[in-house]
Write a protein that holds these residues in place. Structure first.
Motif, short mmCIF file in Angstrom:
data_model
loop_
_atom_site.label_atom_id
_atom_site.label_comp_id
_atom_site.label_asym_id
_atom_site.label_seq_id
_atom_site.Cartn_x
_atom_site.Cartn_y
_atom_site.Cartn_z
N THR A 255 0.91 -1.25 -0.02
CA THR A 255 -0.05 0.06 0.14
C THR A 255 0.97 1.34 -0.05
OG1 THR A 255 -1.75 -1.25 1.17
CG2 THR A 255 -1.68 1.09 1.08
N TYR A 256 0.42 2.20 -0.75
CA TYR A 256 1.43 3.39 -1.16
C TYR A 256 0.63 4.65 -1.09
CZ TYR A 256 4.46 0.00 -3.18
OH TYR A 256 5.11 -1.04 -3.81
N HIS A 257 0.99 5.71 -0.44
CA HIS A 257 0.49 6.92 -0.34
C HIS A 257 1.08 7.58 -1.66
CE1 HIS A 257 0.31 11.43 1.40
NE2 HIS A 257 -0.78 11.30 0.60
N VAL A 258 -0.07 7.92 -2.56
CA VAL A 258 0.22 8.58 -3.65
C VAL A 258 -0.18 9.84 -3.77
CG1 VAL A 258 0.13 8.41 -6.34
CG2 VAL A 258 0.78 6.28 -4.98
N VAL A 259 0.62 10.88 -4.41
CA VAL A 259 0.04 12.34 -4.55
C VAL A 259 0.30 12.37 -6.17
CG1 VAL A 259 0.48 14.69 -4.31
CG2 VAL A 259 0.94 13.17 -2.48
N ALA A 260 -1.05 12.39 -6.75
CA ALA A 260 -0.84 12.40 -8.27
C ALA A 260 -1.68 13.80 -8.70
CB ALA A 260 -1.84 11.35 -8.87
N GLY A 261 -1.13 14.69 -9.58
CA GLY A 261 -1.41 15.91 -9.86
C GLY A 261 -2.12 16.75 -8.58
N GLY A 262 -1.68 16.51 -7.41
CA GLY A 262 -2.34 17.44 -6.28
C GLY A 262 -3.09 16.47 -5.53
N GLU A 263 -3.72 15.26 -5.99
CA GLU A 263 -4.84 14.59 -5.28
C GLU A 263 -3.92 13.73 -4.29
OE1 GLU A 263 -8.55 13.62 -7.22
OE2 GLU A 263 -7.27 13.42 -9.08
N ASP A 264 -4.64 13.59 -3.37
CA ASP A 264 -4.03 12.62 -2.21
C ASP A 264 -4.74 11.02 -2.46
OD1 ASP A 264 -2.16 13.09 -0.53
OD2 ASP A 264 -3.52 14.07 1.24
#
Length: 342
Positions: free
Chosen positions: A35-44
């Motif tokens: 499981t990863y915390h991803v910030v994609a284009g400013g989205e959490d």
């Protein structure tokens, strides 16, 4: 965008797939799917993918997780909002899905649960049981999950399935685990018939809760969800709660979480079962066999994790300690089944 990311996640490829810059960190604590915390284009967001190697059949099916989370969204069961499922292995090397990040805490240690105090620990434990009762009250056909599993013969298949996974995860002799398996096979109870949506690994540290313990915000880790006997959820929860969370297995408990069960100041398993029934849960009847199945299942899972550790296929620390879990679990499971045989 950072080109190199945490193990198991190709950020350059993921960024190209999503069409936005991406950064990511591994969320610690998971021992199976990653499981990863991803910030994609400013989205959490949160991304889930299978472990790096030794994937057991159906145990790490991202499509099933995504499906059950999406289906439960309109029900009283709190789940994260699903965003996207990707079945294309070429993106990050395995199927994965994305969901909205839910703010809150995952209660694993006494450093988190001790400050709650007795009253809030009790309320949190009861909310956990209310949520499980709400899950088991969901009618699969009403949420498009009528074909999500085969309830008939479910518990017998569970024993067979985990026996098979044990054989695929062996790295050493395990005579007591084999003895527990044989006793389970000899004492399989009658099926309940109509199935419920079962989580498959329901426990306190698979929930996101408010930091003060006042509410449950999401149920996580649906990798083993299916249609089956809801007593298997209860038996496994009692294994975590009264076996790993009780005084007899203090050494092994810290491998998973030391902030659960009566030893951490929570109500007893018997009180939790009473709350579950009062919240509209199924008639539980004798749970000894299902607790023994829970012990067997956790012993097999622990051995699978330890096996991946010996092959160098784990990400994180502490995996060597899973070598110590099978003993106390199988001892309790064999003791639970002893009255059935007598």
């Amino acid at each position: 965008m950072t080109e190199e990311g945490p193990a198991g996640l190709d950020l350059r490829s993921l960024s190209g797939y999503l069409g936005v810059p991406v950064s990511a960190t591994l969320i610690p604590g998971g021992r199976s799917n990653l499981t990863y915390h991803v910030v994609a284009g400013g989205e959490d967001l949160v991304l889930r993918r299978p472990p790096l190697g030794h994937v057991l059949a159906t145990a790490h099916d991202m499509g099933r997780e995504f499906r059950v989370l999406s289906a439960l969204a309109p029900t009283p069961v709190p789940v994260p909002e699903t965003i996207r499922f990707c079945s294309d292995d070429s993106v990050i090397g395995a199927p994965f899905y994305l969901m909205r990040r839910v703010e809150g805490a995952v209660m694993r240690s006494t450093t988190q649960t001790d400050p709650l105090g007795a009253d809030r620990r009790r309320s949190l434990a009861f909310a956990m049981m209310d949520t499980l009762a709400a899950l088991h009250a969901v009618k699969p056909d009403d949420v498009g999950l009528g074909d999500f599993g085969r309830p008939d013969g479910f518990v017998a298949r569970q024993v067979k399935r985990w026996s098979g996974q044990l054989d695929k995860s062996r790295s050493r002799p395990l005579p007591d685990v084999d003895a527990l398996r044989d006793r389970l096979v000899a004492t399989i109870p009658s099926s309940l018939g109509q199935g419920a949506v079962v989580h498959g690994d329901y426990r306190l540290d698979n929930l996101i809760v408010a930091p003060d313990g006042s509410e449950i915000r999401a149920v996580l880790d649906w990798e083993m969800a299916t249609l089956g006997d809801p007593l298997t959820d209860l038996g496994l929860l009692m294994t975590y709660w009264d076996v790993l969370g009780g005084p007899a297995a203090a050494g092994a408990a810290g491998v998973v979480a030391d902030g659960i069960g009566p030893r951490a100041g929570f109500p007893t398993g018997a009180e939790l079962i009473d709350r579950y029934v009062a919240s509209g849960g199924v008639d539980v009847g004798p749970l000894d066999w299902h607790v023994a199945l829970g012990c067997f299942k956790l012993a097999v899972i622990a051995e699978g994790i330890y096996y991946r550790y010996t092959l160098g296929q784990t990400v994180g620390e502490g995996f060597e300690r899973f070598a110590d879990m099978a003993g106390p679990l199988t001892a309790h499971g064999l003791a639970a089944l002893a009255p059935v045989e007598g």
